[in-house]
Design a protein around this motif. Structure first.
Motif, PDB file in Angstrom:
ATOM      1  N   UNK A   1      44.796 -12.959   1.205  1.00  0.00           N
ATOM      2  CA  UNK A   1      46.027 -12.164   1.204  1.00  0.00           C
ATOM      3  C   UNK A   1      47.108 -12.821   0.350  1.00  0.00           C
ATOM      4  N   UNK A   2      47.909 -12.015  -0.274  1.00  0.00           N
ATOM      5  CA  UNK A   2      49.029 -12.533  -1.048  1.00  0.00           C
ATOM      6  C   UNK A   2      50.150 -12.943  -0.098  1.00  0.00           C
ATOM      7  N   UNK A   3      50.637 -14.179  -0.234  1.00  0.00           N
ATOM      8  CA  UNK A   3      51.757 -14.707   0.544  1.00  0.00           C
ATOM      9  C   UNK A   3      51.586 -14.428   2.029  1.00  0.00           C
ATOM     10  N   UNK A   4      50.546 -14.955   2.661  1.00  0.00           N
ATOM     11  CA  UNK A   4      50.297 -14.662   4.081  1.00  0.00           C
ATOM     12  C   UNK A   4      51.417 -15.122   5.001  1.00  0.00           C
TER      13      UNK A   4
ATOM     14  N   UNK B   1      48.119 -15.528  10.600  1.00  0.00           N
ATOM     15  CA  UNK B   1      47.116 -14.904   9.733  1.00  0.00           C
ATOM     16  C   UNK B   1      45.958 -15.882   9.618  1.00  0.00           C
ATOM     17  N   UNK B   2      44.768 -15.495  10.083  1.00  0.00           N
ATOM     18  CA  UNK B   2      43.661 -16.430  10.221  1.00  0.00           C
ATOM     19  C   UNK B   2      42.409 -15.908   9.519  1.00  0.00           C
ATOM     20  N   UNK B   3      41.702 -16.825   8.906  1.00  0.00           N
ATOM     21  CA  UNK B   3      40.380 -16.545   8.334  1.00  0.00           C
ATOM     22  C   UNK B   3      39.380 -17.260   9.237  1.00  0.00           C
ATOM     23  N   UNK B   4      38.738 -16.491  10.116  1.00  0.00           N
ATOM     24  CA  UNK B   4      37.863 -17.104  11.119  1.00  0.00           C
ATOM     25  C   UNK B   4      36.462 -16.521  11.030  1.00  0.00           C
ATOM     26  N   UNK B   5      35.492 -17.400  11.186  1.00  0.00           N
ATOM     27  CA  UNK B   5      34.118 -16.968  11.391  1.00  0.00           C
ATOM     28  C   UNK B   5      33.451 -17.968  12.318  1.00  0.00           C
TER      29      UNK B   5
ATOM     30  N   UNK C   1      41.303 -10.384   6.591  1.00  0.00           N
ATOM     31  CA  UNK C   1      40.619  -9.290   5.884  1.00  0.00           C
ATOM     32  C   UNK C   1      41.470  -8.033   5.847  1.00  0.00           C
ATOM     33  N   UNK C   2      42.059  -7.670   6.988  1.00  0.00           N
ATOM     34  CA  UNK C   2      42.812  -6.417   7.006  1.00  0.00           C
ATOM     35  C   UNK C   2      44.093  -6.538   6.195  1.00  0.00           C
ATOM     36  N   UNK C   3      44.653  -7.735   6.106  1.00  0.00           N
ATOM     37  CA  UNK C   3      45.834  -7.928   5.254  1.00  0.00           C
ATOM     38  C   UNK C   3      45.439  -7.739   3.795  1.00  0.00           C
ATOM     39  N   UNK C   4      44.323  -8.344   3.407  1.00  0.00           N
ATOM     40  CA  UNK C   4      43.853  -8.200   2.025  1.00  0.00           C
ATOM     41  C   UNK C   4      43.540  -6.742   1.704  1.00  0.00           C
TER      42      UNK C   4
END
Length: 920
Positions: free
Chosen positions: A828-831, A859-863, A724-727
């Motif tokens: 995110x673009x090009x994580x 770089x993780x998308x976690x929930x 999220x913060x990268x995006x």
């Protein structure tokens, strides 16, 4: 002006603490003193705002023989005349207050005394001998009085509703029928029912006799309503003599309301009514009229202005001020949407029940400013309902006419009727779809009350005005004024609500009200030489309001967040999906609904949170911090100002877990240390921020508890970063109200299941981003695959076809930190590249020892449902790294911990994992 409270049915031993709590809950109504009485099963409490006879007039007041006791809220302006009459009848007075006169009048004349009072009042008179309490409210209902039974023979009453709940015997519960009528018809305060089940208001001109067995006998005491019917049935022509009678009655009504021992000011909106009050007082001051002494040599006026807005009335205020020159000191307040958010919770608490629009907030601001200068305020309330000030009254007037006169009136009213219908025409020409309020309500709720109706008088102007004076319009406005003024310990007075003036108008032909296309004819005639022409000849009724449309565009993030909240969605009153769609349409200019419709739903939601979910118990309750995930839109706005939505958490030590999380995963394979940061915005340098936070973490060294030191230095470590913060930093996040969702997006999003942990593509805005990112054909194919997979029991086919980047698209969730709580974001673009950049910056900045153990960035998308590794440079497998986040230790709401240092634990001797287990 004061606050009163009391009960019948409690013994004196238990009653006094109850009385004190009830009084404390309305100390703002009477900061100048308090008083209590308990006798048998009766208790009375009083909070005093000293306006007349500041030395005398303490309450409760007992009669000389001790039989009667009274608490009283209001002012009886003709008390001096009544005092002289009662003195001639043998009564003796020991104070200069109107309170003593009111009690003496009651003792002498009984209920007939109530109709002899010219003013405003809500009172309770206890007959201690008979064990009864009589409650009464003035003929217009200017002053409030509420009562409630507890089911065990006890009855409580008070000037406001909150004191009833402090007794512990009355529980705040919503009255669904009242809520429906408010949401559907924009009506409230028109019946004895309130928004609280079981809490009733005494109606205008009504008395209630409370008996010791819990009985309540209600009846109307005043003859005013019958007199109005009789006068309307046989009106006299409106001629020069009648005009003179009206002018005299108006002047006396204003003059009477200047009696005071404290400074008096006036509200000046710029309309005909308030300008009349200001100009009349100005003339009285100029002529050295002794009754105007409380005003002083310079009249203080207070106005709310909105420069540059369509509904701004500043030029009319300035025109009135120019006619008064230096004898007028104009105070202008500038309500803003940002300050509105700051004040919103207090405003909801102040009103106690929902209000019809944001307009009363302008009055709230005026009263706050006035409290720094005066204690009494006069304004023009009531003239619109008495003299047809609102534009729809023209239609009622025209329907009641016949023949040539009807045609003539129609022609002369065309400009007014054009303004009345312009907004509807604009909607029709622009093809804006305005959703009816019923389409936004919960299905079962709307079905339960579908037979509710709001009958309106359509073709008799005086009959319509009568219902609006005592039921449909004015009672709500009077409640707003009472709460707003008393919130700041101001006594509000309304000269137009004078029984003599009202009887004078009703004795005249209806042409005194509307004639030849002009409303308020009698008032315009009476002020022809008093007001500037710009004000006197105004035909554009604006009203005391706010630029609500512009405000909603400004605070759209906060409004959206309320509608998207879990609590709003869980209410039976709303269809959240329909509301969100309507609000999206409104922001995009496609119609949706009126701002007043949205406001009513917002107000109900905030009222439920304030009074039903966590009801306050006393005046000293403070807003306090909200619990995690609860929306409390009370804050100053700004690009990062999110304290009111998610109040900032106390900074967490880096070596402690987030609430309900653990430092170690099951089995101790990984130790995780969430790092708190400031909110990240578009353009921020995430690698630099990561270097600073990692450096701060390792500098703590010896400050860490010994077990934690072992965990932090036990093996190879990695930096995990929320996608999220990268995006956000890359600018790949968009406010949902700025995304124009197409028809396909609105259709497809309906079939996506939302969860408490993320909306995913279950919002038109996020689905629109997916279509733009992957293309409509691919999304349609993925949707078809998902539907087939659901039918055969296979999950995840949609994202397998749509791609990992689409899986990472997410929408606003109330648990997220700003701006993610009001936005939709892309992956995110090009994580992978971002991971390499962060790692390179860290290795260049850290000590050799720390850098040597550093394994890279993830770089993780976690929930709480799962973990997706979007990019990494560690050399480890995604599956192995995902193990570190099986319980999602990050926190991106109040925790603000989008980074985590994750340490792979080195096996202890014998191949066992370390036994240390630090729980959250």
């Amino acid at each position: 002006m004061c606050g009163i409270a009391g009960y019948i049915g409690i013994s004196a031993f238990w009653g006094e603490p109850v009385l004190r709590r009830m009084a404390d809950a309305q100390v703002h109504r009477g900061p100048d003193g308090d008083g209590y009485l308990t006798d048998g099963l009766i208790g009375l409490a009083h909070r005093r705002l000293a306006v007349i006879d500041r030395v005398g007039g303490q309450q409760p007041l007992r009669s000389s023989d001790g039989r009667y006791a009274m608490v009283y809220n209001g002012e009886v302006y003709n008390y001096r005349e009544l005092r002289a009459e009662l003195t001639d009848l043998g009564h003796r007075f020991t104070t200069e207050s109107d309170t003593e006169v009111v009690l003496a009048a009651w003792i002498h004349w009984g209920r007939a005394a109530l109709d002899r009072f010219e003013g405003m009042f809500a009172l309770a008179i206890a007959d201690l001998k008979r064990g009864e309490v009589l409650l009464a409210r003035d003929q217009f209902g200017i002053k409030p009085l509420y009562l409630a039974e507890d089911g065990d023979g006890r009855v409580f009453f008070a000037s406001e509703i909150r004191p009833l709940f402090t007794t512990g015997a009355i529980r705040p519960e919503p009255d669904d029928r009242t809520i429906y009528r408010y949401l559907r018809f924009r009506i409230h305060d028109d019946t004895p029912r309130t928004f609280f089940r079981g809490v009733n208001r005494l109606m205008p001109g009504e008395v209630a006799l409370l008996t010791s067995d819990g009985g309540i006998q209600r009846s109307t005491y005043t003859t005013l309503y019958d007199d109005m019917d009789a006068l309307a049935a046989a009106p006299v022509p409106y001629d020069r003599k009648a005009q003179g009678q009206f002018t005299v009655a108006l002047h006396r009504a204003i003059q009477a309301r200047l009696v005071s021992d404290v400074p008096v000011g006036t509200a000046l909106s710029g309309g005909l009514d308030s300008s009349t009050v200001v100009a009349t007082i100005h003339r009285m001051v100029a002529s050295a009229d002794e009754t105007a002494r409380p005003v002083g040599a310079t009249q203080q006026t207070f106005s709310a202005v909105f420069p540059g807005d369509r509904n701004d009335e500043e030029r009319y205020v300035d025109a009135v001020a120019a006619t008064c020159a230096d004898a007028l000191q104009v105070h202008k307040v500038h309500p803003t949407p940002d300050r509105f958010l700051v004040d919103l919770r207090d405003f909801v608490r102040t009103q106690e029940e929902p209000v019809i629009s944001t307009a009363p907030y302008a009055q709230y601001c005026v009263m706050r400013a006035a409290s720094e200068h005066v204690t009494v305020m006069l304004d023009g309330q009531g003239a619109d309902e008495m003299l047809a000030g609102y534009l729809p009254y023209y239609l009622v007037h025209l329907r009641g006419l016949r023949g040539v006169r009807a045609v003539g009136e129609l022609i002369r009213s065309l400009d007014v009727l054009w303004r009345l219908g312009r907004s509807r025409l604009t909607d029709a020409v622009g093809r804006r779809r305005l959703a009816p309020a019923t389409s936004l309500l919960g299905r079962d709720f709307a079905d339960t009350y579908r037979y509710e109706r709001l009958p309106m008088v359509r073709n008799n102007i005086k009959a319509r005005l009568t219902t609006d004076l005592f039921r449909h319009s004015l009672p709500a406005l009077l409640r707003y004024e009472d709460r707003n003024s008393m919130r700041f310990s101001i006594e509000g007075r309304v000269p137009f609500l004078d029984t003599t003036l009202l009887r004078t108008v009703w004795s005249l032909d209806p042409s005194a009200i509307i004639h030849r296309g002009w409303n308020k004819r009698a008032l315009r005639d009476a002020t022809a030489d008093l007001l500037p022409r710009l004000v006197h000849r105004r035909r554009n009724k604006i009203g005391f309001t706010t630029p609500e449309d512009r405000w909603f565009q400004r605070i759209k993030n906060d409004v959206y967040l309320i509608f998207a909240s879990q609590s709003f969605g869980a209410r039976p009153y709303f269809d959240r999906r329909a509301v969100l769609q309507a609000f999206d349409d409104y922001i995009a200019g496609r119609g949706g609904a009126e701002t007043m419709t949205f406001w009513r739903m917002i107000n109900v939601e905030l009222w439920l949170r304030e009074f039903i979910d966590t009801p306050p118990t006393s005046e000293t309750d403070t807003a306090g911090p909200a619990e995690p995930g609860r929306v409390v839109p009370q804050r100053a706005t700004g690009p990062r100002a999110d304290e009111g939505v998610h109040p900032p958490a106390f900074p967490k030590p880096d070596f402690t877990p987030n609430p309900e999380k653990e430092l170690l995963t099951a089995g101790g394979a990984w130790a995780r240390f969430p790092l708190r940061t400031d909110l990240i915005a578009t353009g921020d340098d995430v690698p630099a921020l990561a270097v600073n936070r990692v450096g701060e973490f390792f500098k703590q060294g010896s400050e860490m508890p010994v077990p934690v030191q072992r965990l932090a230095t036990a093996g190879r470590w990695y930096l995990f970063v929320s996608e999220k913060v990268i995006a956000v930093a890359q600018g790949r996040i968009f406010n949902v109200t700025d995304i124009r969702s197409g028809a396909w997006a609105r259709l497809l999003s309906r079939f996506v299941r939302r969860t408490p942990y993320g909306i995913g593509l279950g919002h038109p805005a996020t689905m629109q981003l997916a279509i733009q990112e992957a293309g409509l054909p691919r999304i349609l194919v993925a949707s078809a695959a998902g539907a087939v997979g659901k039918a055969v029991g296979r999950r995840g086919l949609f994202y397998q076809v749509a791609g990992a980047a689409i899986r990472a698209i997410d929408g606003p969730t109330e648990y997220s930190a700003y701006p993610a709580n009001v936005s939709a974001k892309l992956a995110p673009a090009d994580p992978a590249r971002v991971a390499r950049e962060i790692s390179a910056a860290i290795r260049a900045a850290l000590s050799a020892e720390s850098a040597e153990r550093f394994g890279g960035t993830v770089i993780i998308d976690a929930n709480d449902f799962g973990q997706d590794i979007l990019g990494q440079d560690t050399g480890a497998t995604d599956a192995a790294l995902a193990e570190a986040f099986v319980d999602n230790p990050l926190g991106q709401a109040r925790e603000q911990t989008p980074f985590a240092i994750v340490v792979a634990q080195v096996p202890a001797s014998g191949g066992h994992r370390p036994a240390c287990h630090v729980a959250g």
